[in-house]
Design a protein around this motif. Sequence first.
Motif, PDB file in Angstrom:
ATOM      1  N   ALA A 199      -3.142  13.165   1.477  1.00 22.55           N
ATOM      2  CA  ALA A 199      -2.179  13.254   0.068  1.00 22.55           C
ATOM      3  C   ALA A 199      -2.329  14.323  -0.756  1.00 22.55           C
ATOM      4  O   ALA A 199      -1.264  14.817  -1.044  1.00 22.55           O
ATOM      5  CB  ALA A 199      -2.537  11.913  -0.635  1.00 22.55           C
TER       6      ALA A 199
ATOM      7  N   THR B 219       0.962  -1.326  -0.043  1.00 20.56           N
ATOM      8  CA  THR B 219      -0.088  -0.162   0.078  1.00 20.56           C
ATOM      9  C   THR B 219       0.834   1.221   0.042  1.00 20.56           C
ATOM     10  O   THR B 219       0.600   2.246  -0.747  1.00 20.56           O
ATOM     11  CB  THR B 219      -0.899   0.062   1.486  1.00 20.56           C
TER      12      THR B 219
ATOM     13  N   ARG C  29       0.978   4.044  -3.040  1.00 20.53           N
ATOM     14  CA  ARG C  29       0.688   5.295  -2.783  1.00 20.53           C
ATOM     15  C   ARG C  29       1.748   6.244  -2.928  1.00 20.53           C
ATOM     16  O   ARG C  29       1.714   7.390  -3.453  1.00 20.53           O
ATOM     17  CB  ARG C  29       0.242   5.381  -1.176  1.00 20.53           C
TER      18      ARG C  29
END
Length: 286
Positions: free
Chosen positions: A152, A63, A67
């Motif tokens: 993010a 992950t 990301r």
Amino acid sequence: MNQETTRGLTLIAPPFGYAFALLALPLVAVLVLSFWSQDYLTIDRGFTVANYVEAVSDPIYRTLMGRSLLIAGAVTLVTVVLAFPVAYYVSFRVAPRHKSLWLFLITIPFWTSYLLRIFLWKVMLGFNGVINSALTGIGLIDEPLTFILYNANAVVITLSHAFAPFAILPIFVALEKIDRSLLEASRDLGETAFTTFFRVTLPLAAPGVVAALLIVFIPTVGDYVTPAQVGGPGGLMIANMIQTQFLALNNAPMGATLAILAMLCVTVVALAVVWLSRRLAGGGAR
């Protein structure tokens, strides 16, 4: 001829050895470390691939890696798209005697600390920061925005600003090398300004665009300061996990493994970008 060769090798030997000691040897050390294991402070130097198996199979690592690539890709896209108009304006619209001043202004962010710029963006994007206070004050929003900090989005915004000069300068250099007579010839042959840009200017500036893509993408994948300061739990990247493995968890081999895998991912993406750019350039030439 042999004397000239010997003299040339003698001249390049010191800088080559210096570069090898500072670049190659640390990478080799990290690679070797990734095949070891560690139990608290005790490092087992026996060869093992368990770290790689765990890194590939553990969903947390996958992950974070995914990301990191997505955030770096978004930062690269936003930065280059916003940097191209600036570079184009400086190259084609600014008088030659003023271009040095514009380039000087573009590089001003380098004068301040990178960490200081991150803190400034943290203040601007905060719940009671400059942006939310301004939007609330003029009545555009009723309550502060929460999606622009500790996620993010904040990482993309902050990194895009930090790496903007790295994208502007190579694109500007590529645009400066374009022969202006080619643009005039395109207009004389009936092309509009729009078609001239996409059929002449943009293809000739492609090397600068590709350089900007790589210059921005490669370091952003490994950035850990910005995600740690403005990313929050949803904005952490693989570099933050590498830092945690080395410092907090006392598992340097796993940190080295994640670093090697991150470098491999970046290498694959960089080679894919170069290959795709050459394919497009070859297709355009035909």
